[in-house]
Motif scaffolding. Structure first.
Motif, PDB file in Angstrom:
ATOM      1  N   ILE A  59     -15.667  -5.401   0.062  1.00 48.85           N
ATOM      2  CA  ILE A  59     -15.622  -5.010   1.469  1.00 48.85           C
ATOM      3  C   ILE A  59     -16.497  -3.805   1.783  1.00 48.85           C
ATOM      4  O   ILE A  59     -16.464  -3.288   2.890  1.00 48.85           O
ATOM      5  N   VAL A  78     -11.447  10.283   7.828  1.00 47.49           N
ATOM      6  CA  VAL A  78     -10.072   9.962   7.413  1.00 47.49           C
ATOM      7  C   VAL A  78     -10.109   9.017   6.223  1.00 47.49           C
ATOM      8  O   VAL A  78     -10.734   7.961   6.281  1.00 47.49           O
ATOM      9  N   GLY A  85      -6.880   6.987   0.649  1.00 51.14           N
ATOM     10  CA  GLY A  85      -6.831   7.254  -0.790  1.00 51.14           C
ATOM     11  C   GLY A  85      -7.032   8.723  -1.111  1.00 51.14           C
ATOM     12  O   GLY A  85      -6.329   9.286  -1.960  1.00 51.14           O
ATOM     13  N   LEU A  99      -8.422  -9.956  -0.251  1.00 54.66           N
ATOM     14  CA  LEU A  99      -7.028 -10.193   0.112  1.00 54.66           C
ATOM     15  C   LEU A  99      -6.827 -10.596   1.580  1.00 54.66           C
ATOM     16  O   LEU A  99      -6.221 -11.614   1.890  1.00 54.66           O
ATOM     17  N   ARG A 100      -7.315  -9.754   2.489  1.00 57.76           N
ATOM     18  CA  ARG A 100      -7.033 -10.034   3.911  1.00 57.76           C
ATOM     19  C   ARG A 100      -7.886 -11.193   4.423  1.00 57.76           C
ATOM     20  O   ARG A 100      -7.468 -11.938   5.309  1.00 57.76           O
ATOM     21  N   ARG A 118      -8.631  -0.619  -7.168  1.00 59.60           N
ATOM     22  CA  ARG A 118      -9.133   0.675  -6.742  1.00 59.60           C
ATOM     23  C   ARG A 118      -8.042   1.751  -6.667  1.00 59.60           C
ATOM     24  O   ARG A 118      -8.270   2.916  -6.978  1.00 59.60           O
ATOM     25  N   ALA A 119      -6.833   1.337  -6.241  1.00 64.39           N
ATOM     26  CA  ALA A 119      -5.770   2.337  -6.059  1.00 64.39           C
ATOM     27  C   ALA A 119      -5.434   3.053  -7.367  1.00 64.39           C
ATOM     28  O   ALA A 119      -4.887   4.161  -7.349  1.00 64.39           O
ATOM     29  N   ASN A 155       0.798  -1.227   0.000  1.00 62.62           N
ATOM     30  CA  ASN A 155       0.000   0.000   0.000  1.00 62.62           C
ATOM     31  C   ASN A 155       0.831   1.278   0.000  1.00 62.62           C
ATOM     32  O   ASN A 155       0.287   2.380  -0.066  1.00 62.62           O
ATOM     33  N   ARG A 186     -17.376   1.911  -0.641  1.00 61.56           N
ATOM     34  CA  ARG A 186     -16.129   2.627  -0.942  1.00 61.56           C
ATOM     35  C   ARG A 186     -16.293   3.749  -1.975  1.00 61.56           C
ATOM     36  O   ARG A 186     -15.798   3.664  -3.101  1.00 61.56           O
ATOM     37  N   PRO A 187     -16.991   4.824  -1.602  1.00 58.85           N
ATOM     38  CA  PRO A 187     -17.185   5.944  -2.521  1.00 58.85           C
ATOM     39  C   PRO A 187     -15.895   6.758  -2.725  1.00 58.85           C
ATOM     40  O   PRO A 187     -14.878   6.506  -2.079  1.00 58.85           O
ATOM     41  N   ILE A 197     -14.283   0.768   9.912  1.00 55.49           N
ATOM     42  CA  ILE A 197     -13.836   1.457   8.688  1.00 55.49           C
ATOM     43  C   ILE A 197     -14.698   1.065   7.484  1.00 55.49           C
ATOM     44  O   ILE A 197     -15.166   1.922   6.741  1.00 55.49           O
ATOM     45  N   PHE A 198     -14.881  -0.217   7.275  1.00 56.29           N
ATOM     46  CA  PHE A 198     -15.698  -0.691   6.138  1.00 56.29           C
ATOM     47  C   PHE A 198     -16.919  -1.429   6.668  1.00 56.29           C
ATOM     48  O   PHE A 198     -16.816  -2.210   7.616  1.00 56.29           O
ATOM     49  N   ASP A 220      -7.021  -3.694   8.042  1.00 53.80           N
ATOM     50  CA  ASP A 220      -6.379  -4.714   7.206  1.00 53.80           C
ATOM     51  C   ASP A 220      -5.834  -5.891   8.019  1.00 53.80           C
ATOM     52  O   ASP A 220      -5.288  -6.843   7.432  1.00 53.80           O
TER      53      ASP A 220
END
Ligand code: EPZ
Length: 429
Positions: A128, A172, A175, A381-382, A102-103, A23, A131-132, A338-339, A316
């Protein structure tokens, strides 16, 4: 599609080298768009996401070479990457690319700052949560970008260049901080980003930008002050060690028992997670080479954890902690803040015998005596790596399907674990 077969039961003993952080690598590669000079990144992990981003950047005109072959690797697998964006040949990032990672949406800020325009597909849905990207767009608008959404694309323009501005993020976002920071370094005048993400990967990118000639104050804090410059130059930058990979292997050792040195780890980047592990009964020692993780005998104590932006417990590592607590001595409470939908691993862990009850954003994990091997499916992934941890402690054989998720973020995971005595192998499709 490849699968991974694990025969669980044994402890892990030995040394695991920690790779460069995925990341941090991704936004660092994107930062190469900001200069016509060569940006050299060292300690770059060999991951599927890195390869995909290399192709995306190639479309924009970045010339990319990989050198510095490591022992045992084939050519093209080195850890030093040279990226040169002498001319930007295309300012469009198409759906087919951005929807896969996404990144890659983070090319928006740098392209806009350097070329005065960019057209980037909105990222696709993700397992997950929703994610806007509203925070990214609001931030760039504050720097003077004119933004329109049309047919799933963000069309952004700044015909007279970007100008500094004050941005206070209501939430926060890693991205959005990357995107706005990489735009602000070439904007005219001063930009202040308040409530910026403090994740170490954000600081790593900021430090690289400073080497490239950017003027940034407050690195590592939640207020970043940037004085825009006319142009940036090349630089050489080593990617910082992956704190999520470090925490993942620490939890694997905590789950199986054993004694492993996480070589090149930076324990200072994951204090909150290490506090949770030592509170649960894992022995952790910081050495001059990294972090030593030891667990002998007794079952771990349960934990009460909430995920938070850095320096809090990272989202993560939430799935991996859940796999670890599946065999703790009592009930753990793990809350994901967070998600909203990062619990896809719960039903898969249950297939191995874990006792997990979901109440909204909170998982109640009641430790069981034994997990049993089963067929499971990796969903992100996680989540995938949490199934690896559970498989390493489960009795019998676990087969994980859809392991391509693992290849996105864990370099040489089978080799690293096999070297420590795990019975884990890839079954080619
Ligand atoms: C980064 O994703 C990481 N990805 C994620 O790691 C990580 O889970 C996440 O930060 C949180 O630490 C990379 O670095 C490549 P965010 P990002 O913007 O930047 C909301 C992994 O497994 N939000 O910090 O996409 C969002 O919905 C990945 O390696 C908005 O509301 O995450 C979320 O609830 C998965 N509007 C929260 O903010 C926006 O415009 C934090 O997301 C942007 C985000």
């Amino acid at each position: 599609m490849d699968r991974i077969r694990i025969t669980g039961g044994g402890p892990l003993e030995g040394t695991i080298p920690i790779s460069g952080a995925k990341n941090a690598t991704l936004p660092l590669m994107i930062a190469s768009l900001l200069t016509s000079d060569t940006l050299t990144l060292k300690n770059v992990p060999n991951l599927a996401d890195v390869g995909l981003l290399a192709r995306i950047l190639g479309n924009h005109g970045v010339d990319l070479t990989i050198a510095g072959k490591r022992p045992g690797q084939r050519s093209g697998e080195g850890d030093t990457m040279h990226l040169t964006a002498r001319d930007i040949v295309d300012t469009t990032a198409p759906y087919e690319m951005v929807s896969r990672m996404r990144a890659s949406f983070w090319v928006l800020g740098p392209l806009l700052a350097r070329e005065g325009q960019a057209c980037v597909s909105l990222p696709g849905g993700c397992a997950i949560g929703t994610r806007p990207v509203d925070l990214h767009l609001e931030g760039l608008t504050k720097l003077g970008a004119q933004i329109e959404l049309e047919s799933g694309y963000v069309h952004a323009k700044a015909p007279k260049g970007l100008a500094g501005g004050r941005i206070t993020f209501p939430k926060v976002s890693v991205g959005a901080t990357h995107n706005v920071l990489m735009a602000a370094v070439l904007a005219k005048g001063e930009t202040v980003i308040e409530n910026a993400a403090r994740e170490p990967e954000v600081s790593d990118v900021a430090q690289c930008l400073v080497k490239m000639g950017a003027k940034i104050e407050g690195i590592g804090t939640s207020t970043l002050t940037i004085q825009g410059v006319d142009e940036l130059s090349g630089a050489v930058h080593p990617v910082l060690p992956d704190r999520i990979e470090t925490g993942t292997y620490a939890m694997a050792v905590a789950a199986t028992g054993g004694d492993v040195l996480l070589d090149n780890a930076r324990p200072d980047l994951l204090e909150s997670a290490l506090d949770v592990l030592s509170g649960a009964g894992v022995e952790l020692t910081v050495t001059n080479r990294g972090l030593r993780v030891v667990r002998n005998g007794a079952r771990l104590a349960p934990v009460d954890v909430e995920t938070e932006p850095f320096p809090g417990f990272p989202t993560d590592l939430q799935a991996q902690l859940m796999a670890l607590m599946a065999r703790a001595d009592g009930q753990s409470r793990i809350r994901e803040t967070i998600f909203e939908n990062r619990f896809m691993h719960v039903q898969e862990l249950a297939r191995l015998g874990a006792d997990i009850e979901l109440e909204g954003d909170t998982a109640l994990v009641t430790g069981v005596n034994t997990l049993h091997g089963a067929q499971v499916m990796a969903t992100d992934l996680r989540a995938s790596v949490s199934l690896v941890i559970a498989g390493l402690v489960a009795e019998g054989e676990t087969v994980i399907n859809r392991v391509y998720h693992l290849d996105r973020g864990f370099e040489q995971i089978e080799q690293k674990l096999t070297n420590c005595g795990a019975q884990i192998e890839r079954l080619a499709a």
